[in-house]
Design a protein around this motif. Structure first.
Motif, PDB file in Angstrom:
ATOM      1  N   GLU A  10      81.674  15.713  99.116  1.00  0.00           N
ATOM      2  CA  GLU A  10      81.664  16.142  97.662  1.00  0.00           C
ATOM      3  C   GLU A  10      82.230  15.445  97.132  1.00  0.00           C
ATOM      4  O   GLU A  10      81.935  14.328  96.069  1.00  0.00           O
ATOM      5  CB  GLU A  10      81.714  16.958  97.411  1.00  0.00           C
ATOM      6  N   THR A  11      83.473  14.420  97.410  1.00  0.00           N
ATOM      7  CA  THR A  11      84.396  13.914  96.659  1.00  0.00           C
ATOM      8  C   THR A  11      84.317  12.452  96.753  1.00  0.00           C
ATOM      9  O   THR A  11      84.045  11.519  95.476  1.00  0.00           O
ATOM     10  CB  THR A  11      86.141  13.573  97.213  1.00  0.00           C
ATOM     11  N   LEU A  12      83.784  12.123  97.506  1.00  0.00           N
ATOM     12  CA  LEU A  12      83.162  10.497  97.738  1.00  0.00           C
ATOM     13  C   LEU A  12      81.480   9.938  97.615  1.00  0.00           C
ATOM     14  O   LEU A  12      81.328   8.412  97.894  1.00  0.00           O
ATOM     15  CB  LEU A  12      83.281   9.927  99.800  1.00  0.00           C
ATOM     16  N   ARG A  13      80.898  11.123  97.166  1.00  0.00           N
ATOM     17  CA  ARG A  13      79.153  10.013  97.449  1.00  0.00           C
ATOM     18  C   ARG A  13      79.390   9.844  95.983  1.00  0.00           C
ATOM     19  O   ARG A  13      79.516  10.102  94.603  1.00  0.00           O
ATOM     20  CB  ARG A  13      78.685  11.680  97.595  1.00  0.00           C
ATOM     21  N   VAL A  14      78.377   8.541  96.139  1.00  0.00           N
ATOM     22  CA  VAL A  14      78.513   7.795  94.612  1.00  0.00           C
ATOM     23  C   VAL A  14      76.961   8.727  93.901  1.00  0.00           C
ATOM     24  O   VAL A  14      76.146   8.452  94.726  1.00  0.00           O
ATOM     25  CB  VAL A  14      77.842   6.527  95.220  1.00  0.00           C
ATOM     26  N   GLY A  15      77.499   8.910  92.818  1.00  0.00           N
ATOM     27  CA  GLY A  15      76.102   9.462  92.076  1.00  0.00           C
ATOM     28  C   GLY A  15      76.088   8.495  90.720  1.00  0.00           C
ATOM     29  O   GLY A  15      76.171   8.065  90.588  1.00  0.00           O
ATOM     30  N   ALA A  16      75.402   9.070  90.309  1.00  0.00           N
ATOM     31  CA  ALA A  16      74.883   8.151  88.789  1.00  0.00           C
ATOM     32  C   ALA A  16      76.078   7.868  87.774  1.00  0.00           C
ATOM     33  O   ALA A  16      76.866   9.207  87.599  1.00  0.00           O
ATOM     34  CB  ALA A  16      73.679   9.086  87.551  1.00  0.00           C
ATOM     35  N   GLY A  17      76.234   6.525  87.334  1.00  0.00           N
ATOM     36  CA  GLY A  17      77.316   6.275  86.681  1.00  0.00           C
ATOM     37  C   GLY A  17      78.826   6.215  87.371  1.00  0.00           C
ATOM     38  O   GLY A  17      79.701   6.186  86.359  1.00  0.00           O
ATOM     39  N   PHE A  18      78.910   6.037  88.646  1.00  0.00           N
ATOM     40  CA  PHE A  18      79.689   5.637  89.258  1.00  0.00           C
ATOM     41  C   PHE A  18      79.843   4.377  88.993  1.00  0.00           C
ATOM     42  O   PHE A  18      79.293   3.608  88.786  1.00  0.00           O
ATOM     43  CB  PHE A  18      79.196   5.437  91.111  1.00  0.00           C
ATOM     44  N   ALA A  21      84.198   0.120  89.211  1.00  0.00           N
ATOM     45  CA  ALA A  21      86.015  -0.352  88.445  1.00  0.00           C
ATOM     46  C   ALA A  21      87.217   0.835  88.268  1.00  0.00           C
ATOM     47  O   ALA A  21      88.719  -0.232  88.660  1.00  0.00           O
ATOM     48  CB  ALA A  21      85.340  -1.286  87.335  1.00  0.00           C
ATOM     49  N   GLU A  22      86.629   1.879  88.697  1.00  0.00           N
ATOM     50  CA  GLU A  22      87.625   2.675  88.357  1.00  0.00           C
ATOM     51  C   GLU A  22      88.011   3.358  89.320  1.00  0.00           C
ATOM     52  O   GLU A  22      89.094   4.124  89.534  1.00  0.00           O
ATOM     53  CB  GLU A  22      86.340   3.679  87.179  1.00  0.00           C
ATOM     54  N   LEU A  23      87.255   2.952  90.947  1.00  0.00           N
ATOM     55  CA  LEU A  23      87.980   3.276  91.806  1.00  0.00           C
ATOM     56  C   LEU A  23      89.935   3.116  91.666  1.00  0.00           C
ATOM     57  O   LEU A  23      89.427   1.754  92.078  1.00  0.00           O
ATOM     58  CB  LEU A  23      87.135   3.423  92.683  1.00  0.00           C
ATOM     59  N   ASP A  24      90.132   3.452  92.903  1.00  0.00           N
ATOM     60  CA  ASP A  24      92.057   3.776  93.123  1.00  0.00           C
ATOM     61  C   ASP A  24      92.027   3.680  94.483  1.00  0.00           C
ATOM     62  O   ASP A  24      91.270   4.148  95.252  1.00  0.00           O
ATOM     63  CB  ASP A  24      93.000   4.421  92.775  1.00  0.00           C
ATOM     64  N   PRO A  25      91.798   1.900  95.529  1.00  0.00           N
ATOM     65  CA  PRO A  25      91.774   2.387  96.701  1.00  0.00           C
ATOM     66  C   PRO A  25      92.937   2.961  97.377  1.00  0.00           C
ATOM     67  O   PRO A  25      92.986   3.038  98.571  1.00  0.00           O
ATOM     68  CB  PRO A  25      91.650   0.379  97.001  1.00  0.00           C
ATOM     69  N   GLU A 218      80.886  -7.168  91.421  1.00  0.00           N
ATOM     70  CA  GLU A 218      79.235  -7.080  90.440  1.00  0.00           C
ATOM     71  C   GLU A 218      78.175  -5.894  91.963  1.00  0.00           C
ATOM     72  O   GLU A 218      77.752  -6.364  91.738  1.00  0.00           O
ATOM     73  CB  GLU A 218      79.374  -8.016  90.685  1.00  0.00           C
ATOM     74  N   ALA A 219      78.331  -7.306  93.435  1.00  0.00           N
ATOM     75  CA  ALA A 219      77.317  -6.926  93.996  1.00  0.00           C
ATOM     76  C   ALA A 219      77.105  -5.593  94.583  1.00  0.00           C
ATOM     77  O   ALA A 219      76.212  -4.839  94.960  1.00  0.00           O
ATOM     78  CB  ALA A 219      76.731  -8.463  95.135  1.00  0.00           C
ATOM     79  N   TYR A 220      78.957  -4.830  95.440  1.00  0.00           N
ATOM     80  CA  TYR A 220      78.831  -4.155  95.445  1.00  0.00           C
ATOM     81  C   TYR A 220      78.307  -2.876  94.190  1.00  0.00           C
ATOM     82  O   TYR A 220      77.255  -1.675  94.550  1.00  0.00           O
ATOM     83  CB  TYR A 220      79.760  -3.656  95.827  1.00  0.00           C
ATOM     84  N   GLN A 221      78.639  -3.069  92.843  1.00  0.00           N
ATOM     85  CA  GLN A 221      78.163  -1.649  91.853  1.00  0.00           C
ATOM     86  C   GLN A 221      76.516  -1.941  91.848  1.00  0.00           C
ATOM     87  O   GLN A 221      75.813  -1.032  91.859  1.00  0.00           O
ATOM     88  CB  GLN A 221      79.129  -2.642  90.897  1.00  0.00           C
ATOM     89  N   ALA A 222      76.086  -2.861  91.989  1.00  0.00           N
ATOM     90  CA  ALA A 222      74.425  -3.256  91.861  1.00  0.00           C
ATOM     91  C   ALA A 222      73.371  -1.847  93.321  1.00  0.00           C
ATOM     92  O   ALA A 222      72.934  -1.304  92.871  1.00  0.00           O
ATOM     93  CB  ALA A 222      73.708  -4.518  91.952  1.00  0.00           C
ATOM     94  N   VAL A 223      74.691  -2.858  94.693  1.00  0.00           N
ATOM     95  CA  VAL A 223      74.517  -1.691  95.680  1.00  0.00           C
ATOM     96  C   VAL A 223      74.491  -0.097  95.353  1.00  0.00           C
ATOM     97  O   VAL A 223      73.532   0.643  95.284  1.00  0.00           O
ATOM     98  CB  VAL A 223      74.913  -2.339  96.604  1.00  0.00           C
ATOM     99  N   LEU A 224      75.319   0.037  95.336  1.00  0.00           N
ATOM    100  CA  LEU A 224      75.679   2.050  94.988  1.00  0.00           C
ATOM    101  C   LEU A 224      75.008   2.280  93.596  1.00  0.00           C
ATOM    102  O   LEU A 224      74.166   3.104  93.591  1.00  0.00           O
ATOM    103  CB  LEU A 224      77.331   1.897  94.567  1.00  0.00           C
ATOM    104  N   ASP A 225      74.203   1.120  92.508  1.00  0.00           N
ATOM    105  CA  ASP A 225      73.533   1.293  90.967  1.00  0.00           C
ATOM    106  C   ASP A 225      72.213   1.885  91.755  1.00  0.00           C
ATOM    107  O   ASP A 225      71.362   2.894  91.377  1.00  0.00           O
ATOM    108  CB  ASP A 225      73.847   0.644  90.261  1.00  0.00           C
TER     109      ASP A 225
END
Ligand code: AMP
Ligand code: MG
Length: 283
Positions: A10-18, A21-25, A218-225
């Protein structure tokens, strides 16, 4: 024994708008306790994981068609190898099919980029693990322009269609992106240079890849999007705490196996007849 407050699925699943840059590793979503409690939780979860994996294996032996594929992505030092050792290491190796994907060989380059992936897909009853994957074909390939933009642009849709086909064939896909902070990565690379037992993990090219960090983000963001789909969602795992990342992935994998809802295969022989035959033999 401490428990998850909210499960990783639930907490880690990537949904729309993820927004990556806001993730704290260094965060540990869903886990309010410390390291030693986390390690105990992982060990406990491992017992369940192992039991579920045995059912999957038994199912495959009895004509079942189900399998599970864990896809691991992340920058160098993100902890992909640690997941294999500490999470996958909790289950019976005969039920695991592990593949690492590096720079394509000459032969692999001459064929479609998904070909080597298809050949490595888990067979029924197995947990497949990809240490890097077809996603490199839209990550390193995109960042370094190894093929023209119009070629990699088409790959996101192609990957989604490919994964749909795999899922429809009976394979549950669990996609995990391990995210370390630049500072933590630097410390881990530095450690590899300090310790002779870690030199083998170091590659001088890692420093060049590190220098391209924003392009990779940027490339990871595109993958997640573009590839976090209903049939094969992404889970982004904060990975500055290795123990957190391991326990989170262990739980994601367990839940994927629980969802298969497999029982033990029934005997395809007459149990009573076999007991009598065995008993009739001398001790
Ligand atoms: P490692 O996982 O650290 O052993 O490194 C494997 C290397 O292979 C990484 O630098 C990846 O970026 C690279 N690699 C994996 N897949 C591909 C690909 N399809 N095209 C180019 N490089 C790749
Ligand atoms: Mg490496």
């Amino acid at each position: 024994m401490p428990k998850w407050t909210t499960l990783p699925r639930e907490t880690l699943r990537v949904g729309a708008g993820f927004d990556l840059a806001e993730l704290d590793p260094s965060s540990r979503p869903g886990w309010d306790h410390g390291r030693s409690a986390g390690e105990k939780r992982l060990a406990k979860n491992g017992e369940r994981l192992s039991a579920l994996q045995e059912r999957l294996f038994a199912d495959g032996r009895s004509g079942g068609t189900r399998s599970v594929l864990l896809v691991l992505q992340g920058m160098d030092t993100a902890g992909k190898g640690g997941i294999v050792r500490h999470v996958i290491g909790l289950v019976d190796p005969q039920g695991v099919q592990l593949h690492s994907f590096g720079v394509p060989t000459e032969k692999e380059r001459s064929q479609h980029y998904l070909q080597r992936i298809r050949e490595a897909l888990p067979t029924p009853g197995h947990i497949g693990v990809f240490d890097r994957s077809h996603y490199e074909d839209v990550l390193v390939v995109r960042v370094n322009e190894l093929v023209p933009r119009d070629v990699w642009e088409e790959r996101y849709d192609e990957i989604n269609a490919f994964e749909k086909e795999v899922v429809d064939g009976g394979t549950t896909i669990v996609k995990v992106a391990l995210m370390v902070s630049p500072a933590e990565q630097k410390a881990r690379l530095r450690e590899r240079l300090e310790r002779p037992d870690k030199y083998w993990k170091y590659n001088p090219g890692d420093v060049d890849v590190r220098a391209q960090w924003p392009l990779y983000q940027e490339a990871y963001q595109a993958v997640l999007d573009r590839t976090s789909t209903e049939h094969a969602p992404w889970y982004v795992v904060p990975a500055d705490s290795k123990w957190y990342a391991r326990m989170a992935v262990g739980r994601l994998l367990r839940d994927a196996l629980e969802d298969l809802d497999l029982g033990w295969p029934p005997a395809d022989f007459d149990v009573e007849v076999e007991k009598a035959r065995l008993d009739a033999q001398p001790t």
